[in-house]
Write a protein that holds these residues in place. Structure first.
Motif, PDB file in Angstrom:
ATOM      1  N   ASP A 192       0.844  -1.200   0.000  1.00  0.00           N
ATOM      2  CA  ASP A 192       0.000   0.000   0.000  1.00  0.00           C
ATOM      3  C   ASP A 192       0.879   1.250   0.000  1.00  0.00           C
ATOM      4  O   ASP A 192       1.303   1.742   1.047  1.00  0.00           O
ATOM      5  N   LEU A 193       1.142   1.763  -1.207  1.00  0.00           N
ATOM      6  CA  LEU A 193       2.090   2.867  -1.359  1.00  0.00           C
ATOM      7  C   LEU A 193       1.479   4.226  -1.054  1.00  0.00           C
ATOM      8  O   LEU A 193       2.206   5.217  -0.955  1.00  0.00           O
ATOM      9  N   ASN A 194       0.166   4.296  -0.911  1.00  0.00           N
ATOM     10  CA  ASN A 194      -0.490   5.588  -0.677  1.00  0.00           C
ATOM     11  C   ASN A 194      -1.002   5.766   0.752  1.00  0.00           C
ATOM     12  O   ASN A 194      -1.446   6.848   1.119  1.00  0.00           O
ATOM     13  N   LEU A 195      -0.967   4.695   1.546  1.00  0.00           N
ATOM     14  CA  LEU A 195      -1.508   4.790   2.908  1.00  0.00           C
ATOM     15  C   LEU A 195      -0.654   5.678   3.798  1.00  0.00           C
ATOM     16  O   LEU A 195      -1.162   6.551   4.507  1.00  0.00           O
ATOM     17  N   LEU A 196       0.645   5.443   3.802  1.00  0.00           N
ATOM     18  CA  LEU A 196       1.588   6.206   4.621  1.00  0.00           C
ATOM     19  C   LEU A 196       2.670   6.708   3.672  1.00  0.00           C
ATOM     20  O   LEU A 196       3.679   6.046   3.463  1.00  0.00           O
ATOM     21  N   PRO A 197       2.455   7.858   3.042  1.00  0.00           N
ATOM     22  CA  PRO A 197       3.318   8.327   1.957  1.00  0.00           C
ATOM     23  C   PRO A 197       4.805   8.208   2.259  1.00  0.00           C
ATOM     24  O   PRO A 197       5.256   8.561   3.352  1.00  0.00           O
ATOM     25  N   SER A 198       5.521   7.667   1.271  1.00  0.00           N
ATOM     26  CA  SER A 198       6.967   7.422   1.232  1.00  0.00           C
ATOM     27  C   SER A 198       7.368   6.146   1.957  1.00  0.00           C
ATOM     28  O   SER A 198       8.450   5.616   1.709  1.00  0.00           O
ATOM     29  N   LEU A 199       6.500   5.626   2.859  1.00  0.00           N
ATOM     30  CA  LEU A 199       6.821   4.404   3.593  1.00  0.00           C
ATOM     31  C   LEU A 199       6.144   3.198   2.936  1.00  0.00           C
ATOM     32  O   LEU A 199       5.169   3.333   2.204  1.00  0.00           O
ATOM     33  N   TYR A 200       6.682   2.012   3.198  1.00  0.00           N
ATOM     34  CA  TYR A 200       6.174   0.799   2.573  1.00  0.00           C
ATOM     35  C   TYR A 200       5.176   0.125   3.507  1.00  0.00           C
ATOM     36  O   TYR A 200       5.531  -0.730   4.317  1.00  0.00           O
ATOM     37  N   ALA A 201       3.926   0.536   3.381  1.00  0.00           N
ATOM     38  CA  ALA A 201       2.857   0.022   4.244  1.00  0.00           C
ATOM     39  C   ALA A 201       2.366  -1.325   3.730  1.00  0.00           C
ATOM     40  O   ALA A 201       2.224  -1.546   2.528  1.00  0.00           O
ATOM     41  N   ILE A 202       2.126  -2.229   4.659  1.00  0.00           N
ATOM     42  CA  ILE A 202       1.594  -3.547   4.332  1.00  0.00           C
ATOM     43  C   ILE A 202       0.338  -3.775   5.163  1.00  0.00           C
ATOM     44  O   ILE A 202       0.194  -3.238   6.260  1.00  0.00           O
ATOM     45  N   ASN A 203      -0.575  -4.562   4.618  1.00  0.00           N
ATOM     46  CA  ASN A 203      -1.875  -4.746   5.263  1.00  0.00           C
ATOM     47  C   ASN A 203      -1.896  -6.040   6.066  1.00  0.00           C
ATOM     48  O   ASN A 203      -2.339  -7.083   5.604  1.00  0.00           O
ATOM     49  N   ILE A 204      -1.361  -5.962   7.293  1.00  0.00           N
ATOM     50  CA  ILE A 204      -1.407  -7.090   8.225  1.00  0.00           C
ATOM     51  C   ILE A 204      -2.784  -7.121   8.885  1.00  0.00           C
ATOM     52  O   ILE A 204      -3.308  -6.077   9.291  1.00  0.00           O
ATOM     53  N   VAL A 205      -3.369  -8.314   8.997  1.00  0.00           N
ATOM     54  CA  VAL A 205      -4.687  -8.431   9.627  1.00  0.00           C
ATOM     55  C   VAL A 205      -4.650  -9.278  10.894  1.00  0.00           C
ATOM     56  O   VAL A 205      -5.651  -9.363  11.614  1.00  0.00           O
ATOM     57  N   GLY A 206      -3.500  -9.907  11.179  1.00  0.00           N
ATOM     58  CA  GLY A 206      -3.417 -10.704  12.389  1.00  0.00           C
ATOM     59  C   GLY A 206      -2.087 -11.408  12.535  1.00  0.00           C
ATOM     60  O   GLY A 206      -1.269 -11.439  11.612  1.00  0.00           O
ATOM     61  N   ILE A 207      -1.856 -11.956  13.721  1.00  0.00           N
ATOM     62  CA  ILE A 207      -0.648 -12.721  14.029  1.00  0.00           C
ATOM     63  C   ILE A 207      -1.090 -14.029  14.678  1.00  0.00           C
ATOM     64  O   ILE A 207      -1.970 -14.045  15.554  1.00  0.00           O
ATOM     65  N   SER A 208      -0.489 -15.123  14.244  1.00  0.00           N
ATOM     66  CA  SER A 208      -0.799 -16.413  14.850  1.00  0.00           C
ATOM     67  C   SER A 208       0.448 -17.018  15.477  1.00  0.00           C
ATOM     68  O   SER A 208       1.577 -16.728  15.067  1.00  0.00           O
ATOM     69  N   ILE A 209       0.239 -17.841  16.488  1.00  0.00           N
ATOM     70  CA  ILE A 209       1.293 -18.649  17.092  1.00  0.00           C
ATOM     71  C   ILE A 209       0.838 -20.093  16.998  1.00  0.00           C
ATOM     72  O   ILE A 209      -0.196 -20.472  17.559  1.00  0.00           O
ATOM     73  N   GLY A 210       1.582 -20.880  16.243  1.00  0.00           N
ATOM     74  CA  GLY A 210       1.115 -22.225  15.938  1.00  0.00           C
ATOM     75  C   GLY A 210      -0.152 -22.145  15.108  1.00  0.00           C
ATOM     76  O   GLY A 210      -0.232 -21.404  14.131  1.00  0.00           O
ATOM     77  N   ASP A 211      -1.179 -22.870  15.541  1.00  0.00           N
ATOM     78  CA  ASP A 211      -2.457 -22.856  14.824  1.00  0.00           C
ATOM     79  C   ASP A 211      -3.451 -21.873  15.419  1.00  0.00           C
ATOM     80  O   ASP A 211      -4.613 -21.823  15.001  1.00  0.00           O
ATOM     81  N   THR A 212      -2.986 -21.069  16.387  1.00  0.00           N
ATOM     82  CA  THR A 212      -3.902 -20.179  17.101  1.00  0.00           C
ATOM     83  C   THR A 212      -3.726 -18.734  16.663  1.00  0.00           C
ATOM     84  O   THR A 212      -2.626 -18.173  16.758  1.00  0.00           O
ATOM     85  N   MET A 213      -4.821 -18.133  16.165  1.00  0.00           N
ATOM     86  CA  MET A 213      -4.797 -16.716  15.836  1.00  0.00           C
ATOM     87  C   MET A 213      -4.961 -15.922  17.133  1.00  0.00           C
ATOM     88  O   MET A 213      -5.876 -16.182  17.921  1.00  0.00           O
ATOM     89  N   LEU A 214      -4.057 -14.994  17.361  1.00  0.00           N
ATOM     90  CA  LEU A 214      -4.086 -14.218  18.600  1.00  0.00           C
ATOM     91  C   LEU A 214      -5.241 -13.225  18.592  1.00  0.00           C
ATOM     92  O   LEU A 214      -5.645 -12.709  17.538  1.00  0.00           O
ATOM     93  N   ASN A 215      -5.735 -12.933  19.778  1.00  0.00           N
ATOM     94  CA  ASN A 215      -6.849 -11.991  19.934  1.00  0.00           C
ATOM     95  C   ASN A 215      -6.299 -10.563  19.979  1.00  0.00           C
ATOM     96  O   ASN A 215      -5.995 -10.027  21.043  1.00  0.00           O
ATOM     97  N   ILE A 216      -6.158  -9.963  18.799  1.00  0.00           N
ATOM     98  CA  ILE A 216      -5.627  -8.607  18.676  1.00  0.00           C
ATOM     99  C   ILE A 216      -6.707  -7.724  18.060  1.00  0.00           C
ATOM    100  O   ILE A 216      -7.238  -8.054  16.990  1.00  0.00           O
ATOM    101  N   PRO A 217      -7.074  -6.625  18.693  1.00  0.00           N
ATOM    102  CA  PRO A 217      -8.144  -5.769  18.167  1.00  0.00           C
ATOM    103  C   PRO A 217      -7.823  -5.274  16.756  1.00  0.00           C
ATOM    104  O   PRO A 217      -6.683  -4.869  16.470  1.00  0.00           O
ATOM    105  N   PRO A 218      -8.784  -5.280  15.843  1.00  0.00           N
ATOM    106  CA  PRO A 218      -8.563  -4.817  14.470  1.00  0.00           C
ATOM    107  C   PRO A 218      -8.024  -3.396  14.377  1.00  0.00           C
ATOM    108  O   PRO A 218      -7.343  -3.048  13.410  1.00  0.00           O
ATOM    109  N   ILE A 219      -8.310  -2.553  15.380  1.00  0.00           N
ATOM    110  CA  ILE A 219      -7.849  -1.168  15.364  1.00  0.00           C
ATOM    111  C   ILE A 219      -6.324  -1.081  15.269  1.00  0.00           C
ATOM    112  O   ILE A 219      -5.767  -0.124  14.736  1.00  0.00           O
TER     113      ILE A 219
END
Length: 439
Positions: free
Chosen positions: A277-304
């Motif tokens: 996402d080159l336009n989200l944070l101008p000049s920086l290389y923004a990526i659209n992460i939606v979550g982090i998992s450990i093993g098979d478990t998706m961690l409970n991290i607020p979408p905000i």
């Protein structure tokens, strides 16, 4: 005269484009921890955290306000007592080499410099007036007054002939002051030849805080005047790098490549691709992460946490060493990993401000589950365990995460990126990655 000069520049660029359309530009790249004398391991971790936290402040502040190509060496700075990656650039006529920090979070490329007799002399410096291809940017020009304002150009203009000055202020109070100029860069190509790139913006820093072991910064952020923009305009809209293990010595390096990645790096395992996402944070290389998992478990991290519009979001940054996470994500990750370290002696090394460190001299790494970052669209980045349980001292390892507070921009640092090939396709707005030995 001005028209003739512009025509000559255009002809030069066309000749470069034609002559090197089937080649790749590359720079050697080594990790910055490869300078001597080496600090103690604990001091190194302390320095890394200090630099990363200051850098996060700078980035947060900033957010608020078919061709071939060339290659540059790229390697670890471990022997230099630093936690970033170095490359060499060749500037001016006659050409001179300088060791610079490779930084995807900075727009300005600058080197320690002398101009009109003023400048740094502790290390080798660029003597701008001795380069026949150096052209100062005048302080009365639109380039100075408008185009370079985001690079901290100053409004002071003693005389119409005075150069455009800058005062590059970092969040921690460190600075780089100097003048803007344009000069020729000489780069190596994958076919063994060299190419000259004229008219590259360079900062001639005469005062300010130096980076230990480095002569300056190679700014790879995306803006009209960054080195990235200049190089990708000539060699095609891609650049890539593979970061060697951050503890590698100075003889181990890979390449920073502008242009299509050599075919040998496209072999299995297959690359994964996500949106850049080159336009989200101008000049920086923004990526659209939606979550982090450990093993098979998706961690409970607020979408905000991942929402740029709500002061979150994530960037990939070669200039930050550890991985900084907004507080909610940080707590979820370290508590999730800590459950698998029960029974492993937790230690608190003196002067190391990192929170979770362990005596892992008898720990089997296979007991630590796989941590993964999940991208919107389904791609998954799964770093090696040594990238999130990192060496701090013999027998001592620490979880390589730092709380960035809340709300905060998340930063995936260079240690988390190590031993992966990363390709930034600016034309397609995609990020591709795959595990690699980088050798």
């Amino acid at each position: 005269m001005k028209t003739v000069t512009m025509l000559l520049c255009l002809i030069t660029m066309l000749l470069i484009d034609s002559a090197y359309s089937n080649t790749v530009m590359r720079l050697d790249m080594a990790h910055r921890d490869t300078l001597s004398p080496k600090p103690t391991p604990f001091h190194r971790i302390e320095d890394i955290m200090g630099m990363d936290q200051k850098r996060h402040g700078l980035i947060s502040q900033k957010i608020k306000t078919k061709k071939g190509g060339a290659r540059m060496s790229l390697g670890s700075g471990f022997d230099f007592g630093e936690a970033q990656y170095f490359s060499e650039i060749t500037v001016g006529t006659p050409a001179k080499k300088f060791k610079v920090v490779v930084d995807t979070g900075s727009e300005l490329t600058w080197v320690n410099c002398r101009f009109h007799g003023k400048g740094k002399e502790k290390r080798e410096v660029f003597r701008a007036e001795e380069s026949s291809s150096f052209r100062k940017v005048g302080c009365m020009t639109k380039t100075c007054k408008v185009d370079l304002i985001n690079l901290f150009s100053l409004t002071t203009c003693p005389t119409p002939q005075s150069p455009c000055s800058y005062d590059y202020r970092y969040a921690d109070g460190s600075t780089a002051q100097g003048v803007f100029g344009m000069d020729t860069f000489t780069v190596g190509l994958t076919n063994g030849r060299v190419a000259s790139i004229p008219g590259v913006l360079i900062g001639c820093s005469t005062t300010g805080t130096s980076f230990h072991g480095a002569d300056g910064i190679l700014g790879l952020a995306l803006s009209d005047y960054s080195f990235t923009s200049k190089a990708t305009n000539i060699f095609g809209g891609k650049f890539s790098y593979c970061l060697v293990d951050h503890t590698s010595n100075k003889n181990i390096s890979n390449y920073l490549i502008f242009g299509s990645t050599p075919s040998s790096t496209t072999k299995a395992p297959a690359r994964r691709t996500a949106r850049l996402d080159l336009n989200l944070l101008p000049s920086l290389y923004a990526i659209n992460i939606v979550g982090i998992s450990i093993g098979d478990t998706m961690l409970n991290i607020p979408p905000i946490v991942w929402d740029v519009k709500r002061s979150g979001g994530t960037i990939l940054d070669s200039g930050t060493s550890l991985t900084l996470l907004a507080d909610a994500a940080y707590k979820a990750v370290v508590s999730g990993l800590e459950r698998y370290l029960v029974g492993v002696k937790r230690v608190k090394p003196e002067d190391v401000p990192i929170e979770y460190c362990y005596d892992t001299s008898k720990f089997d790494d296979r007991k630590l589950p796989q941590l993964s970052f999940h991208f919107k669209g389904g791609a998954r980045f799964s770093p090696f365990r040594k990238s999130y349980l990192i060496d701090a001292a013999p027998g001592i390892r620490c979880l390589g995460f730092v709380s960035a507070g809340a709300p905060a921009t998340n930063i995936i640092g260079n240690i988390m990126q190590q031993n992966h090939l990363w390709e930034f396709d600016l034309a397609a707005s995609t990020l591709s990655f795959a595990p690699s030995t980088c050798l």
